[in-house]
Design a protein around this motif. Sequence first.
Motif, PDB file in Angstrom:
ATOM      1  N   ASP A   1       0.950  -1.094  -0.298  1.00 10.14           N
ATOM      2  CA  ASP A   1      -0.164  -0.369  -0.019  1.00 10.14           C
ATOM      3  C   ASP A   1       0.501   1.423   0.040  1.00 10.14           C
ATOM      4  O   ASP A   1       1.775   1.262   0.602  1.00 10.14           O
ATOM      5  CB  ASP A   1      -1.004  -0.048   1.296  1.00 10.14           C
ATOM      6  N   PHE A   2       0.518   2.077  -0.447  1.00 10.04           N
ATOM      7  CA  PHE A   2       1.323   3.466  -0.668  1.00 10.04           C
ATOM      8  C   PHE A   2       0.074   4.887   0.307  1.00 10.04           C
ATOM      9  O   PHE A   2      -0.763   4.585  -0.410  1.00 10.04           O
ATOM     10  CB  PHE A   2       1.298   4.247  -1.699  1.00 10.04           C
ATOM     11  N   VAL A   3       0.509   4.916   1.303  1.00  9.23           N
ATOM     12  CA  VAL A   3      -0.481   5.889   2.158  1.00  9.23           C
ATOM     13  C   VAL A   3       0.610   7.561   1.669  1.00  9.23           C
ATOM     14  O   VAL A   3       1.264   7.506   2.510  1.00  9.23           O
ATOM     15  CB  VAL A   3      -0.178   5.415   3.372  1.00  9.23           C
ATOM     16  N   TRP A   4      -0.087   8.461   2.156  1.00  6.31           N
ATOM     17  CA  TRP A   4       0.160   9.940   1.925  1.00  6.31           C
ATOM     18  C   TRP A   4      -0.425  10.937   3.409  1.00  6.31           C
ATOM     19  O   TRP A   4      -2.052  10.906   3.152  1.00  6.31           O
ATOM     20  CB  TRP A   4      -0.368  10.295   0.863  1.00  6.31           C
ATOM     21  N   ARG A   5       0.287  10.994   4.043  1.00 11.99           N
ATOM     22  CA  ARG A   5      -0.966  11.353   4.880  1.00 11.99           C
ATOM     23  C   ARG A   5       0.027  12.793   5.597  1.00 11.99           C
ATOM     24  O   ARG A   5       0.818  13.221   5.456  1.00 11.99           O
ATOM     25  CB  ARG A   5      -0.500  10.806   6.771  1.00 11.99           C
ATOM     26  N   THR A   6      -0.787  14.386   5.715  1.00  8.58           N
ATOM     27  CA  THR A   6      -0.883  15.011   6.086  1.00  8.58           C
ATOM     28  C   THR A   6      -1.259  16.079   7.278  1.00  8.58           C
ATOM     29  O   THR A   6      -2.237  15.411   6.946  1.00  8.58           O
ATOM     30  CB  THR A   6      -0.565  16.467   4.702  1.00  8.58           C
ATOM     31  N   ASP A   7      -0.716  16.521   8.021  1.00 12.18           N
ATOM     32  CA  ASP A   7      -1.146  16.873   9.479  1.00 12.18           C
ATOM     33  C   ASP A   7      -0.906  18.303   8.792  1.00 12.18           C
ATOM     34  O   ASP A   7       0.300  19.094   9.608  1.00 12.18           O
ATOM     35  CB  ASP A   7      -0.888  16.071  10.757  1.00 12.18           C
ATOM     36  N   PHE A   8      -2.023  19.154   9.460  1.00 12.67           N
ATOM     37  CA  PHE A   8      -2.060  20.244  10.007  1.00 12.67           C
ATOM     38  C   PHE A   8      -3.105  21.171  10.994  1.00 12.67           C
ATOM     39  O   PHE A   8      -3.775  20.091  11.709  1.00 12.67           O
ATOM     40  CB  PHE A   8      -3.188  21.628   8.957  1.00 12.67           C
ATOM     41  N   ALA A   9      -1.155  21.894  11.593  1.00 12.62           N
ATOM     42  CA  ALA A   9      -2.219  22.281  13.470  1.00 12.62           C
ATOM     43  C   ALA A   9      -2.186  23.707  13.034  1.00 12.62           C
ATOM     44  O   ALA A   9      -0.715  24.056  13.212  1.00 12.62           O
ATOM     45  CB  ALA A   9      -0.918  21.195  14.562  1.00 12.62           C
ATOM     46  N   TYR A  10      -3.245  24.377  13.731  1.00 12.91           N
ATOM     47  CA  TYR A  10      -3.371  26.022  14.284  1.00 12.91           C
ATOM     48  C   TYR A  10      -3.555  26.227  15.230  1.00 12.91           C
ATOM     49  O   TYR A  10      -4.667  25.141  16.042  1.00 12.91           O
ATOM     50  CB  TYR A  10      -4.204  26.280  12.745  1.00 12.91           C
TER      51      TYR A  10
END
Length: 797
Positions: free
Chosen positions: A694-703
């Motif tokens: 599997d290919f997994v691309w995760r992005t997390d934004f924290a403001y």
Amino acid sequence: MKTNLTTRAFVILLLTSTAGTALAQVPTPSAPKEGATLELAEIIVTARKRKENLQDVPLTISVVGADAIARTGAENINDLAEQTPGLSIKPGFGRTGGGRPSIRGMSSILGDANAAFFVDGVYIANNINSYQLDNIERVEVIKGPQSALFGRQTFSGAINFITRRPTNEMKGQAKLTVAQYDQIEATGYISGPVIEDKLLMEINARKYNFGGDYVNADNGKRELGAQNSTNVGGRVLFTPTENFEAILSVGFSKDRDKGYIYGFQGSAKNNCYNANVVGAIGTTPRASSRARGFYCGEVETLDSYAYNNDELEALGYHGLEREFYRTSLALNYEFDNDWSVTSTSAFNHNESITGQDNTLVRSTAPSLSISARTQEDYSQELRVMSPQSDRIRGLAGVYYFHDDQPEGYSVVQATGARQHFDSKDGVRSRSAFAMIEGDVTDDLTLGAEARYQKETIQDTDEVLGAANGAAGKPTNLKKAKFDAFLPRFTARYKVDRDMTLFATAAKGNKPGGFNSLPTDAQPAEVQRLRDAGLGVFDEEGAWSYEVGAKGTALDAVNYSASAFLIDWTKQQLTRGEPYIRTNGTPNSAALIQNAGKSEIKGFELDVSGNAADWLFLRFAYTYVNAEFVDFYDEVTEEIYDTDGRASRLVNGQPNPADVDGLDGDLKGNKLPQTPSNQFTLTTQVTQPLSADLDFVWRTDFAYESKRFSQVDNLNHTGDSLNVNMNVSVEAQDWTFALFARNLLNDRTPLVVTRLLDFSKPIFRPNPLGGNQLTFLRDFAVSAPRKRQFGASFTYRF
């Protein structure tokens, strides 16, 4: 029926935008190791000392599981806080201070934190920022007062690390991470049976090194923020019968850090309320008012930072050296009629040596403070629980906690000699607690919990012994006793199988105590601080009220929403007081004082789900309006003073001779170190590369929105936005990942601290007559970690 991408995404956004004053949070699920579809699996939590489905608990709880920890690349609790709306942790003093958890605006600057850490339900008195995450099954962040069931120091919430249980099959994992700034981390564990079905064991270990990401202006080396840790632990699970189990947990950690990224802004940058100099006494300026300059507006990180690490190491010390031993034993017996009894015993021992650079500037003759402290505690909890399948159910228990800080030493910088001291500082806490819950109807459940707690806090004046000689014996033993009755009431209504409504009312408290007056101060200075009422501070308390809803929609979306109101009394805040050392040099002590009343209103929302089989989305938002309702602060009064008569109370009231106004009245001001707005946005794309990959691309934004540095609300950190990205290829038994942390290289200060510029003395009017020597105001600023790229490889067997 399968819902298409547009509909699912629309539902997530609709729930996000139309929650009104409702809100809350839910766990962040992540993709399974096999296949690309995300299922809404049942999540079991132990937030009320029993196993329950998260969706059935009438509390707001955030859960971060092991998969989410792995995919975010989280190293410590500070990283996990970015995944948890309503929780803010800013480690502005490196791992020396560790960062104080602030839940729903209930922040603290000095003394005990307002939220407590637990490991498998065991209270941890010291900071936990170097605790390894490789052995974590999940982290539960429970919002609102948890005093009824968790006890002391949880009146804003509790953070419980649930560790992985040993397995009955041999398995394990090894992980290697390398990244910029000489970071290398190796972790691993192995778990399996010693005696199948009877005796199981796990051993885990971690070695971590971070070389520092800021250049030290003192020596030109890139070493500021450097950290080194070694962690070793293990668990033994013994189940001789179906009714009984015993779990023994042990852990050891060792930290060695260089100086953290912290520096003085300098009084020359002050841009408001400057001192009105009208003359001089000798060569020292004299002002006509008590104002001594201030900085107003957004504070920025400094162009350079310095820490005298070389001089510390020449004496044989570092910014931080710490060893921590942690043990616990949990025994559980379940009777044939489903009643159960549980015993949890724990012992923790901590030894810390800190090396502080007092000037934080490049210097060949630095001013250093080196001190060591030992702390150890043991606790015992015993509880009994009725069958949880009964219509009326409950539990009851007793708890004892014993904390000591028996000894320590300070180092004489000129010679390196140690001056030892003994101490009788400590805490004794005894409590009894109970919970009862009943199903009024098939859909309506009401519950009540309570704890009666008696605490004794004792404090002594530490006396430094002769250089390299016997320890000085403590003097002036003081004791303060605090009794508290801490209830919580809950209601839960099941609208249907997909929606639960809940409401709570809970009381929490944090006992008062004694300020640690400086051991290096002249005796007359210590007495002056006591006469000003700064030797002791009172207990603080809060009532918290919450309503919320949680559930699922379209079989693909989790949501949680709640609104809360907190009435907070006698909030423990800090003030800086200058004093003169025994050697005649100036210094400043941070001491605790009590505010009057504060009020916090807010709401939380957490929505997560699968917009498609390959796309997971999560949006979580917290709004907090935290204000003082009744608080007069004489330190703030000084900032605005023009007549020299401010900042001295008469019979508990502002000085009537002060004719320039009541400027220390802070009603309506925001609480310090508290962001009004927080949001977390996660996107995760999962695509199969083959039948096994599997290919997994995760992005997390924290403001986080700006945080005021102090109660005066005159300066702040500005807003922060941290973006982390993780791209991985995953197989059944291995994962390779590339990651970026702080991708946008956000430079928002972690902490801004109000201090003094000891290079700029000034005389100002003393309200009691004559002149008082003090110093111009200064601010210290800490910086976050810089942008970092790295890679990791995980092998599972």
